[in-house]
Motif scaffolding. Structure first.
Motif, PDB file in Angstrom:
ATOM      1  N   LYS A  17      30.683  -4.398  67.906  1.00 56.96           N
ATOM      2  CA  LYS A  17      29.628  -3.443  67.554  1.00 56.96           C
ATOM      3  C   LYS A  17      28.254  -3.922  68.019  1.00 56.96           C
ATOM      4  O   LYS A  17      27.300  -3.136  68.057  1.00 56.96           O
ATOM      5  N   VAL A  69      33.233  -3.463  74.122  1.00 56.70           N
ATOM      6  CA  VAL A  69      33.177  -2.178  73.419  1.00 56.70           C
ATOM      7  C   VAL A  69      34.582  -1.688  73.091  1.00 56.70           C
ATOM      8  O   VAL A  69      34.873  -1.294  71.948  1.00 56.70           O
ATOM      9  N   ASP A  70      35.472  -1.719  74.076  1.00 61.24           N
ATOM     10  CA  ASP A  70      36.829  -1.193  73.886  1.00 61.24           C
ATOM     11  C   ASP A  70      37.621  -1.957  72.832  1.00 61.24           C
ATOM     12  O   ASP A  70      38.559  -1.411  72.232  1.00 61.24           O
ATOM     13  N   TYR A  81      28.078   3.731  78.331  1.00 61.59           N
ATOM     14  CA  TYR A  81      29.355   3.772  77.621  1.00 61.59           C
ATOM     15  C   TYR A  81      29.215   3.114  76.252  1.00 61.59           C
ATOM     16  O   TYR A  81      29.694   3.634  75.234  1.00 61.59           O
ATOM     17  N   ALA A  82      28.532   1.963  76.219  1.00 61.78           N
ATOM     18  CA  ALA A  82      28.302   1.281  74.945  1.00 61.78           C
ATOM     19  C   ALA A  82      27.491   2.157  74.002  1.00 61.78           C
ATOM     20  O   ALA A  82      27.769   2.233  72.800  1.00 61.78           O
ATOM     21  N   VAL A 132      27.329   1.043  70.135  1.00 67.20           N
ATOM     22  CA  VAL A 132      27.281  -0.420  70.235  1.00 67.20           C
ATOM     23  C   VAL A 132      25.878  -0.846  70.658  1.00 67.20           C
ATOM     24  O   VAL A 132      25.319  -0.314  71.624  1.00 67.20           O
ATOM     25  N   ARG A 146      32.173  -3.258  78.873  1.00 72.26           N
ATOM     26  CA  ARG A 146      33.221  -2.282  78.564  1.00 72.26           C
ATOM     27  C   ARG A 146      34.350  -2.914  77.749  1.00 72.26           C
ATOM     28  O   ARG A 146      34.861  -2.321  76.797  1.00 72.26           O
ATOM     29  N   LYS A 196      29.530   4.724  72.316  1.00 70.63           N
ATOM     30  CA  LYS A 196      30.442   4.170  71.316  1.00 70.63           C
ATOM     31  C   LYS A 196      29.688   3.480  70.170  1.00 70.63           C
ATOM     32  O   LYS A 196      30.279   2.759  69.369  1.00 70.63           O
TER      33      LYS A 196
END
Length: 530
Positions: free
Chosen positions: A339, A334-335, A362-363, A368, A331, A366
């Motif tokens: 990438k 990613v935040d 979550y990745a 990733v 996380r 986004k």
């Protein structure tokens, strides 16, 4: 793993320390099969023939690992810097939840700057948990309610007992061998007039002109050198078994007090520190060099990607990483703009897999890409799970995930690393992972092997593609890397873990070895059509 050296020995006298000689060409993972005779990834060919004149854009790569020596001479200018954070002012300037996170974050460090170096294995942590649940004489009602947990408890108990017994057996043997090493070194060193010597020098010793002790030392040294069992390997064996007994399988050991968190609570942004090197940065530094070592400075090694910044996310101690830290590390990367995330770690148990699954999802949301080492137990991970895994606990699988096995610089039957995990479903592709020369702490360099080295080779290719073709999504990067791999499905190879032969195509989903040249060709075509 370390006992394999010992199993080959029929003597107690160990070899002397011999100078490290590279097993093959230093940069072989970047080389081309047709041109250079080793089955590298054709990275140099891609740069020379396809990428000249093209403009790249810097890509941030998260390295979730043991820590990285960010001062290494070959990584200078290749480490991510959080431009929105003012260094060392004790404030969270960018409001990302982490104070003074200049180059990344340490999820296994304390607020006072101290770090966790050693940890238990996950099996030992579960043993403690289940011991508290079941006690010595669990009631039948409890066993019925927690049948699966009790079965795992019994399995773990057997594993720990067997491993501790093995370590107790082999540790004194390795220590004796290490002690005898100095004797052999002294004997051969006196004859050769040097503290270090090569195989050729030892072979050249004339048996007719030396006494029995020297002749025996010569024989022993040559046999041990042939097995690759030098002083470094013996010390690694000693350290390995000591760590098992003192930390990994020690159910009384609790290093988490250093961190000061609640390990049973996810708590994103509530713990850790900004010291990203840690006390054992060898693994993470080696991984980072494969991805990003400076290609233009004529030092050491050339990384795969030429326009990349490494974001260090320290998560992996000596022992098993915790699911909590893995989830938060993904996380965090990613935040903060990564990438691509490299994950060269793994374990056989994952009690909080749901936390990790949520981070993977979550990745994916986004865009990733996650690249994971398949593991080094020569096991079929379709049958014996190696965590983390792309398969979700609730069903389905991650689309932004590449699982990587390790291939060798050798061709034919020895093309696959004998230690590599494999699996037609769980492993996507293979990449160079044997005798990989890369960066080590203190601006040093050395060879290492493992799927831990194969994963960053693929990460480097993914970063290269993303830097020159920034419109490619994580799913497209995966598609290109897998589809463009050199397909060798019908090649007969020695299967990992033994002498049995089989087809290379049975070991992964693609039956291929990653190839940067072919990947760039496909990326050019795909982006031209967008």
């Amino acid at each position: 793993m370390k006992k394999s050296i010992l199993a080959s020995l029929c003597i107690c006298l160990s070899l002397g320390a011999f100078a490290q000689e590279l097993k093959t060409k230093a940069n072989w993972f970047n080389l081309d099969y047709e041109k250079d005779g080793v089955r590298g990834m054709s990275v140099e060919k891609a740069y020379d023939e396809l990428l000249k004149g093209r403009i790249s854009k810097t890509v941030i790569v998260g390295v979730v690992d043991s820590g990285v020596d960010i001062e290494h001479e070959d990584l200078k200018g290749k480490i991510w810097v959080n431009e929105n954070e003012i260094p060392n002012n004790g404030k969270d300037d960018d409001n990302n939840g982490f104070v003074d996170d200049i180059n990344g974050w340490d999820f296994i460090g304390g607020a006072d700057g101290t770090d966790v170096e050693q940890e238990q294995l996950e099996s030992a942590r579960l043993y403690v948990k289940y011991s508290e649940l079941f006690g010595e004489n669990p009631k039948k009602r409890l066993l019925r309610k927690y049948k699966e947990e009790y079965n795992t408890f019994q399995k773990i108990k057997k594993e720990i007992d067997e491993s501790k017994k093995e370590a107790e057996q082999y540790l004194p043997m390795y220590e004796t061998m290490k002690e005898n090493l100095s004797i052999t070194e002294q004997i051969l060193g006196d004859v050769l007039g040097s503290e270090t010597f090569s195989r050729e020098q030892v072979q050249a010793i004339d048996d007719s002109k030396v006494d029995l002790r020297v002749r025996q030392s010569k024989q022993y040294w040559l046999r041990m050198e042939e097995m690759g069992a030098g002083s470094v390997e013996l010390q690694e064996g000693i350290d390995h078994f000591k760590e098992q007994l003192n930390f990994n399988y020690n159910t009384e050991f609790n290093p988490r007090a250093v961190v000061g968190d609640n390990p049973d609570k996810l708590e994103y942004g509530k713990y850790g520190n900004n010291e990203v090197k840690g006390p054992r940065a060898l693994h993470g530094t080696h991984v980072s060099g494969i991805i990003a070592a400076n290609r233009d400075n004529d030092l050491g090694v050339k990384g795969v990607a030429n326009d990349v910044k490494i974001m260090v996310v320290r998560t992996v101690p000596g022992g098993d990483e915790r699911d909590k830290d893995v989830a938060n590390a993904i996380r965090y990367a990613v935040d903060n703009g990564a990438k691509i995330i490299n994950m060269s770690f793994g374990k056989p148990y994952s009690p909080e897999k749901g936390w990790v699954d949520d981070a993977i999802k979550y990745a994916e949301s986004k865009d990733v890409l996650l690249i994971s080492a398949a593991g080094n137990d020569n096991a079929n991970v379709d049958v014996v799970t190696h965590y983390p895994t792309k398969y979700y606990k609730s069903g389905g699988e991650a689309k932004n995930w590449i699982g990587v096995g390790a291939s060798s610089y050798e061709d034919g039957l020895k093309m696959v690393a004998d230690f590599s995990n494999y699996g037609k479903k769980s492993v996507d592709v293979f990449a160079p992972g044997v005798a990989i020369y890369s960066t080590e702490p203190g601006s040093k360099y050395g060879e290492k092997q493992g799927t831990s080295m194969a994963a960053p080779a693929v990460t480097g290719v993914a970063a290269l593609l993303k830097s020159y073709f920034p419109t490619l999504t994580a799913v497209q990067l995966k598609e290109i890397i897998l589809q463009s791999s050199i397909k060798l499905k019908d090649e007969e190879v020695i299967l990992p873990g033994g002498e049995k032969e089989g087809r290379f195509g049975s070991l992964s989903g693609t039956g291929g070895v990653v190839n940067a040249y072919e990947a760039v060709k496909m990326a050019i075509q795909m982006t031209a059509e967008q």
